[in-house]
Design a protein around this motif. Structure first.
Motif, mmCIF file in Angstrom:
data_model
loop_
_atom_site.group_PDB
_atom_site.id
_atom_site.type_symbol
_atom_site.label_atom_id
_atom_site.label_comp_id
_atom_site.label_asym_id
_atom_site.label_seq_id
_atom_site.Cartn_x
_atom_site.Cartn_y
_atom_site.Cartn_z
ATOM 1 N N ASN A 1 0.831 -1.210 0.000
ATOM 2 C CA ASN A 1 0.000 0.000 0.000
ATOM 3 C C ASN A 1 0.862 1.255 0.000
ATOM 4 O OD1 ASN A 1 -2.498 -1.219 -0.061
ATOM 5 N ND2 ASN A 1 -2.743 -1.276 2.163
ATOM 6 N N GLY A 2 1.949 1.189 0.770
ATOM 7 C CA GLY A 2 2.871 2.320 0.791
ATOM 8 C C GLY A 2 3.500 2.548 -0.569
ATOM 9 N N ALA A 3 3.859 1.459 -1.268
ATOM 10 C CA ALA A 3 4.441 1.582 -2.608
ATOM 11 C C ALA A 3 3.456 2.206 -3.580
ATOM 12 C CB ALA A 3 4.882 0.207 -3.108
ATOM 13 N N ALA A 4 2.187 1.786 -3.483
ATOM 14 C CA ALA A 4 1.162 2.360 -4.364
ATOM 15 C C ALA A 4 0.981 3.850 -4.083
ATOM 16 C CB ALA A 4 -0.159 1.614 -4.182
ATOM 17 N N THR A 5 1.112 4.222 -2.805
ATOM 18 C CA THR A 5 0.967 5.634 -2.423
ATOM 19 C C THR A 5 2.172 6.460 -2.847
ATOM 20 O OG1 THR A 5 -0.410 5.024 -0.522
ATOM 21 C CG2 THR A 5 0.616 7.199 -0.482
ATOM 22 N N VAL A 6 3.383 5.963 -2.558
ATOM 23 C CA VAL A 6 4.576 6.751 -2.884
ATOM 24 C C VAL A 6 4.916 6.692 -4.366
ATOM 25 C CG1 VAL A 6 5.545 6.450 -0.586
ATOM 26 C CG2 VAL A 6 6.247 4.892 -2.416
ATOM 27 N N PHE A 7 4.196 5.872 -5.130
ATOM 28 C CA PHE A 7 4.412 5.868 -6.573
ATOM 29 C C PHE A 7 4.216 7.280 -7.132
ATOM 30 C CE2 PHE A 7 3.874 4.766 -11.015
ATOM 31 C CZ PHE A 7 4.741 3.693 -11.155
ATOM 32 N N PHE A 8 3.360 8.027 -6.445
ATOM 33 C CA PHE A 8 3.155 9.443 -6.777
ATOM 34 C C PHE A 8 4.486 10.181 -6.831
ATOM 35 C CE2 PHE A 8 2.604 13.807 -5.319
ATOM 36 C CZ PHE A 8 1.597 14.280 -6.135
ATOM 37 N N ALA A 9 5.426 9.750 -5.970
ATOM 38 C CA ALA A 9 6.717 10.424 -5.891
ATOM 39 C C ALA A 9 7.539 10.262 -7.156
ATOM 40 C CB ALA A 9 7.509 9.884 -4.695
ATOM 41 N N TYR A 10 7.298 9.190 -7.903
ATOM 42 C CA TYR A 10 8.141 8.892 -9.061
ATOM 43 C C TYR A 10 7.610 9.470 -10.371
ATOM 44 C CZ TYR A 10 10.985 5.527 -6.443
ATOM 45 O OH TYR A 10 11.842 4.931 -5.561
ATOM 46 N N ILE A 11 6.382 9.960 -10.357
ATOM 47 C CA ILE A 11 5.855 10.454 -11.623
ATOM 48 C C ILE A 11 6.682 11.636 -12.100
ATOM 49 C CG2 ILE A 11 3.518 9.745 -10.997
ATOM 50 C CD1 ILE A 11 2.909 12.775 -10.799
ATOM 51 N N GLY A 12 6.773 11.789 -13.355
ATOM 52 C CA GLY A 12 7.521 12.918 -13.897
ATOM 53 C C GLY A 12 8.525 12.499 -14.935
ATOM 54 N N PHE A 13 9.194 11.329 -14.748
ATOM 55 C CA PHE A 13 10.165 10.942 -15.767
ATOM 56 C C PHE A 13 9.462 10.692 -17.100
ATOM 57 C CE2 PHE A 13 9.059 6.598 -14.414
ATOM 58 C CZ PHE A 13 8.963 5.955 -15.641
ATOM 59 N N ASP A 14 8.185 10.262 -17.045
ATOM 60 C CA ASP A 14 7.440 10.051 -18.285
ATOM 61 C C ASP A 14 7.153 11.364 -18.995
ATOM 62 O OD1 ASP A 14 5.778 10.459 -15.980
ATOM 63 O OD2 ASP A 14 4.033 10.099 -17.232
ATOM 64 N N ALA A 15 7.155 12.472 -18.228
ATOM 65 C CA ALA A 15 6.934 13.782 -18.849
ATOM 66 C C ALA A 15 8.071 14.140 -19.802
ATOM 67 C CB ALA A 15 6.787 14.859 -17.778
ATOM 68 N N LEU A 16 9.257 13.551 -19.586
ATOM 69 C CA LEU A 16 10.376 13.827 -20.483
ATOM 70 C C LEU A 16 10.050 13.407 -21.911
ATOM 71 C CD1 LEU A 16 13.531 12.745 -18.436
ATOM 72 C CD2 LEU A 16 12.417 14.966 -18.549
ATOM 73 N N SER A 17 9.311 12.306 -22.040
ATOM 74 C CA SER A 17 8.991 11.829 -23.387
ATOM 75 C C SER A 17 8.035 12.756 -24.112
ATOM 76 C CB SER A 17 8.417 10.402 -23.338
ATOM 77 O OG SER A 17 7.251 10.355 -22.555
ATOM 78 N N THR A 18 7.319 13.626 -23.367
ATOM 79 C CA THR A 18 6.459 14.599 -24.039
ATOM 80 C C THR A 18 7.286 15.692 -24.700
ATOM 81 O OG1 THR A 18 6.200 16.064 -22.111
ATOM 82 C CG2 THR A 18 4.660 14.213 -22.302
ATOM 83 N N ALA A 19 8.568 15.793 -24.292
ATOM 84 C CA ALA A 19 9.457 16.820 -24.848
ATOM 85 C C ALA A 19 10.226 16.326 -26.060
ATOM 86 C CB ALA A 19 10.445 17.284 -23.780
ATOM 87 N N ALA A 20 9.899 15.123 -26.559
ATOM 88 C CA ALA A 20 10.707 14.474 -27.592
ATOM 89 C C ALA A 20 10.948 15.352 -28.812
ATOM 90 C CB ALA A 20 10.051 13.158 -28.013
#
Length: 461
Positions: free
Chosen positions: A221-240
């Motif tokens: 449950n903690g991993a599912a919650t802190v997954f929020f912390a990792y979002i953002g690296f996928d935003a790099l691909s929007t800059a392609a």
């Protein structure tokens, strides 16, 4: 009704319509990635996750979430180096699965970036007000938080202001945005290292026992919650489309930024739960609180400054990703094409930038933070799951396609990535799933009533 029509690979995916200028390199992308990942997750969500879900085993939650992200990052890197266009998972799905799933992914990412930005700006507001209070300045209660009749708050004014200021910065140009981000990243990394070095001397191993007070289920449950912390690296691909050498630089930026941030998350969570008993970490500023707990008030004040810088860069990258996503979707005709207009002076999509900034400013001003984070996590996990499966599909449908980066051991790695994301999604609460499904239904209605007929693929057939 052909809702599974695909974009052809024989022509550039970005052919036609507005285009963006190429100005970003590998270092810019790495710094944007770190800017996106290190923020609310480390300065806000760590405390809640430790107190309510994982206890000292929060470090295992970050490891579990990090593994899922690394697997997904490999899949994103292959797509980003193969199809270097704006739109991230939306653009990849358009080629691999067809228009309907591409729209669903695009609509899902609108939720991910938008809600995440609103949540982060709420956290930014909390730290900013704490800093003001350190100088004896206090905002009126009515203007200090999202609507809560019990607390007497009606609107989160600081959160609205920072969203609008960042929106303005994004309209000035990509290079200017990247330069500002680099300065903020240096500040916040310095502060994170300062916390680790200072806090290390106050760690009490007895605070790590019991290590797993909520059991392994709490860790998940903690991993599912802190997954929020990792979002953002996928935003790099929007800059392609704005990367000089996307086949080389995008994989470097995605993987290196994720690796740096994963190590920092693990070390910070160990030090944090070693300083303060996990039961006392359910606060809005756990990192600063931990240092105040051991009477390091001056360092705690510096941490607050670093947290503000950190969350500012997260907002910057999230809003950047959101504007590029809307640019790509509207350029394809699934949303009003006028939103994809690019300024001839700054080479930025000004209309979509202000549209995104305005909507998120309203959202963050009135919706409490605790209702936002898990909705962002489920949207992110869904996008990662589909991208992972998309790698397998494109390998079999286009085996000879030139790829700048290739995921090893296909289909094993993409399937592991999809399974990890699916498992974390399963462990999110019923309310989160309900909100997510309602959002998808609204998206399907918009596609059926507007996007399907106005799609560029429909017009060109």
């Amino acid at each position: 009704m052909d809702v599974f029509r695909k974009k052809p690979l024989t022509a550039p995916v970005s052919a036609g319509g507005e285009k963006l200028s190429k100005t970003l390199g590998a270092l810019d992308l790495t710094l944007l990635g770190v800017g996106a990942i290190i923020g609310t997750g480390i300065f806000v969500m760590t405390g809640v996750a430790a107190a309510e879900h994982a206890g000292p085993a929060l470090v295992l939650s970050f490891v579990l979430a990090g593994i899922a992200c690394v697997l997904s990052a490999l899949c994103y890197s292959e797509f980003a180096s193969t199809l270097p266009v704006s739109g991230s998972a939306y653009a990849y799905s358009y080629v691999a699965f067809g228009e309907l799933l591409a729209w669903i992914l695009g609509w899902d990412l609108v939720l991910e970036y938008g809600v995440a930005a609103a949540a982060v700006s709420s956290g930014w507001s909390g730290y900013f007000q704490g800093l003001l209070e350190g100088f004896g300045l206090h905002l009126p209660t009515a203007l200090s938080g999202a609507y809560n009749a019990d607390k007497g708050t009606f609107i989160n004014l600081p959160a609205i202001i920072i969203i609008l200021l960042i929106s303005y910065l994004l309209t000035r140009g990509v290079k200017e945005t990247a330069r500002f981000n680099a300065i903020m990243v240096v500040i916040k990394l310095s502060v994170v290292i300062l916390f680790i070095v200072t806090g290390f001397f106050y760690v009490k191993p007895e605070n790590w026992t019991p290590f797993m007070p909520f059991g392994f289920h709490g860790v998940v449950n903690g991993a599912a919650t802190v997954f929020f912390a990792y979002i953002g690296f996928d935003a790099l691909s929007t800059a392609a489309e704005e990367v000089k050498r996307p086949q080389r630089d995008l994989p470097i930026g995605i993987i290196s930024s994720l690796a740096i941030c994963t190590v920092l998350y693990i070390v910070v969570s160990l030090v944090l739960t070693g300083i303060v008993p996990y039961q006392r970490l359910n606060v809005s500023d756990p990192v600063s609180f931990a240092l105040r707990f051991v009477d390091q008030n001056m360092v705690a004040g510096l941490i607050s400054v670093g947290a503000i810088a950190g969350m500012t860069t997260v907002l910057l990258v999230l809003l950047f990703g959101q504007t590029r996503l809307l640019f790509a979707i509207s350029r394809d005709g699934l949303l009003p094409e006028s939103w994809s207009k690019v300024s001839k002076k700054t080479h930025t999509p000004i209309r979509s930038t202000w549209l995104v900034g305005g909507i998120i400013a309203v959202l963050t001003g009135f919706v409490p933070l605790d209702r936002l984070a898990n909705l962002t996590s489920i949207g992110t996990l869904f996008a990662f799951l589909v991208v992972s499966l998309g790698v397998i599909v494109l390998r079999y449908t286009h085996p000879n396609l030139k790829r700048g980066f290739t995921v090893p051991w296909v289909p094993v790695v993409p399937l592991l990535s999809a399974a990890a994301c699916g498992y974390l999604m399963y462990n999110l609460g019923r309310d989160t799933w309900t909100g997510f499904l309602i959002w998808l239904v609204i998206g399907l209605l918009i596609y059926g009533l507007y996007g399907y007929k106005r799609s560029k693929l429909n017009q060109n057939k």
